[in-house]
Write an enzyme that holds these catalytic residues in place. Structure first.
Site, PDB file in Angstrom:
ATOM      1  CG  ASP A 131       2.521  20.251 -27.933  1.00  0.00           C
ATOM      2  OD1 ASP A 131       2.207  21.141 -27.117  1.00  0.00           O
ATOM      3  OD2 ASP A 131       3.325  19.346 -27.682  1.00  0.00           O
ATOM      4  CG  ASP A 167       1.859  25.577 -25.489  1.00  0.00           C
ATOM      5  OD1 ASP A 167       1.804  26.138 -24.383  1.00  0.00           O
ATOM      6  OD2 ASP A 167       2.231  24.397 -25.639  1.00  0.00           O
TER       7      ASP A 167
END
Length: 635
Positions: free
Chosen positions: A507, A315
């Protein structure tokens, strides 16, 4: 005596074996160890057969569950030595088996030391400052958000909070693996589980114990410790060929020599305790090493996948970038004022869990703009927020999301690495808020380290705009980019990757589905992204992307040591079997030599704990930190 009683209760079969041996020695000294009575032979042989029967029952149950193990060699060796009247060897084999189980338990406990240390340090109480100035000690479970707590010197911080009054130093090694104390100033966040320095301080609780950082770590560690790693399966890959080879060699030795004792002598040194013990110890040691480095690994099977990983997917926001965007401009549409747009946007973002919301609210506060409560508010995950403020409907988020409410919404001009957040009021486009994020200084070095470790394919999956994602990828040398992804798009993309196993590093809450879908999900959990942490296989408890490469390194070291320990056990056993096949190793001596093999393989397996190797491990030279870049539109 207390120590003996404690360990006798913990290892009853080993204690009984030792008692039988002591009784046998006493009987032999009293003259009862000779024919025709020879009570020693009957005692040792009878007890050995009882243990063999217990092992056989367990073996049959395992086979009925489809699990083919190595117990058949131990059972066959005991029965064979009894039948050929090598009763001393029989009892030594029993001692080896029962002692091996105790040794495995001790070694696993040694390997789990770092995990157990975290659990043992869990805060149990807190000192609450009363309104009148007094202090009361309360269970940590009774701490409420907003309570003022006193931290005494060298006391563990019971809950997450912010520091009041003077600054102080805190030892966060149990959370991050870093041994150097960190300085915290007034208003700084203080994490539960860290240890206060030498000064008494006060904090204001910002979370209950259940929702605090340390309790989340304890829950993850407990889950990791309870998980059954597939390390037995690792050893059992060698079970069938090793068993067949051992039985065949023992049968050939008997047939060639014509002496059934030779069959027993070969099987005595073929007893497979090293295979059964060494691999689990190595994997538990690897999990312990990870915990010491601020990396919680949820099971030994995860270490095996990390060791074989071939692709890593990142990500962008909060992972490759810091995830702390700063606003660079407010660009109002005609008919709106910049402060008006920012105030309305910040008021709406009070009801968002997105990381950008904090930046927008912080910028509004810095400009002295008051945040107003919403009459209604609704967050659409990964898209934006719709809120009614002072009777006006405010829509904020991705351009496509805002355009559904305000068709006149339009894109604003952006430089490389910037992002725009669109704002609409009562169905009219109100303007854009421009922000930027910065790439982590060690992100490029982490990707280079992963390539050196064999994880050569890398990819970015992000909800951000394609231009922004391409800008970050270009800086980091990543060639595969898929932008403007919804959570389900990330899952589909990861499942389509052919170079496996695949590691996914993320996250945020929106990363939870893809972390669960990847072969190994790694959550950057330092910011308390609980959904991501629960979905992941590995949780990095410090805000450092380099720990992803460290996790792969630990997995590879652990697998190498586990396999090395298995092959050491096999090699020593095969050499001893070949020697025993020529009648050069009596059964009793062979049983004793097998104990030495056990010890050697276990000591080698304990190397997986790491120690000095961690201090020497470092990333390749990192690139200097870049100017602000990237964006945070992972809505």
């Amino acid at each position: 005596m207390a120590w003996i009683r404690t360990h006798a209760r913990r290892y009853p079969l080993l204690a009984t074996t030792l008692l039988v041996i002591v009784v046998g020695v006493v009987l032999w000294a009293a003259g009862w160890g000779t024919e025709p009575t020879n009570l020693v032979r009957w005692l040792f042989s009878g007890f050995a057969l009882v243990v063999a029967a217990m092992q056989a029952v367990r073996m049959v149950r395992d086979i009925m569950r489809g699990h083919w193990g190595l117990d058949i060699l131990a059972v066959t060796a005991i029965i064979a030595t009894v039948l050929v009247n090598e009763y001393v060897a029989s009892i030594v084999i029993v001692l080896m088996l029962t002692g091996g189980e105790a040794l495995e338990d001790y070694a696993a406990g040694r390997a789990k030391r770092e995990l157990n240390a975290l659990l043992a340090k869990s805060p149990q109480s807190a000192h609450r400052v009363l309104p009148g100035g007094g202090i009361e000690e309360i269970p940590v479970s009774e701490v409420a958000v907003g309570d003022t707590l006193l931290l005494r010197p060298a006391e563990i911080v019971p809950v997450d909070g912010v520091l009041l009054g003077q600054g102080g130093a805190f030892d966060e090694s149990s959370l991050t693996g870093e041994s150097i104390p960190v300085e915290r100033g007034t208003g700084d966040a203080v994490l539960s589980g860290s240890v206060n320095g030498q000064a008494a301080l006060q904090i204001r609780a910002t979370a209950t114990a259940e929702n605090s950082q340390y309790q989340q770590i304890v829950a993850l560690v407990a889950a990791a410790g309870e998980s059954k790693a597939p390390v037995v399966r690792l050893a059992d890959r060698y079970a069938v060929p090793f068993t067949l080879f051992s039985l065949a060699l023992a049968g050939i030795a008997w047939a060639v020599s014509g002496d059934p004792v030779r069959f027993a002598e070969v099987l005595v040194v073929a007893t497979p305790c090293p295979l059964l013990i060494a691999a689990p110890v190595a994997f538990m040691g690897g999990m312990s090493r990870g915990a010491r480095n601020g990396v919680i690994v949820k099971g030994g099977g995860v270490l095996e996948k990390l060791a074989r990983a071939r692709t890593v997917v990142f990500d962008k926001t909060g992972t490759l970038t810091h995830g702390r965007p700063s606003l660079t401009a407010v660009r109002p549409a005609p008919g709106f004022d910049a402060d008006e747009v920012l105030a309305l946007a910040a008021s709406a973002e009070q009801y968002s869990s997105h990381v950008l919301a904090a930046s927008i609210m912080r910028s509004a506060e810095e400009r002295g703009l008051a945040l107003r409560p919403a009459e209604t508010a609704r967050e659409v995950a990964t898209h934006g927020v719709v809120a009614t403020i002072d009777g006006r409907v405010v829509t904020i988020g991705k351009l496509s999301f805002v355009r559904a409410a305000a068709p006149d919404a339009r894109a604003t001009e952006l430089s490389g690495g910037e992002l725009s957040i669109a704002v609409a009021v009562d169905g009219r486009f109100a303007g854009s808020i421009v922000a930027s994020d910065s790439v982590r200084g060690n992100a490029a070095a982490t990707i280079a380290a992963l390539r050196q470790l064999g994880v050569r394919d890398s990819m970015i999956l992000t909800g951000d705009a394609q231009s922004t994602a391409d800008h970050v990828a270009e800086q980091l040398g990543i060639t595969r980019v898929q932008a403007e992804c919804l959570p389900q798009d990330k899952v589909v993309a990861v499942r389509a990757i052919t170079e496996r196993p695949v590691i996914m590093v993320g996250d945020g809450v929106n990363d939870a589905p893809v972390l669960a879908a990847a072969d190994v999900g790694i959550a950057m959990g330092a910011k308390g992204a609980t959904a991501a942490s629960e979905s992941a296989d590995v949780v990095i408890m410090v805000d450092d992307i380099a720990r992803a490469a460290r996790a792969v390194q630990i997995g590879q070291d652990t697998m190498r040591i586990a396999l090395q320990s298995i092959w050491i056990g096999i090699a020593f056993s095969v050499v001893l079997m070949l020697i025993a096949a020529f009648g050069l190793i009596p059964a009793t001596v062979g049983a004793a030599l097998q104990e030495v093999v056990d010890l050697v393989t276990i000591l080698n397996a304990l190397r997986a704990i790491g120690m000095r190797r961690d201090a020497r491990w470092s990333l390749p030279e990192a690139r200097p930190e870049r100017a602000p870049t990237g964006n945070i539109t992972n809505r």
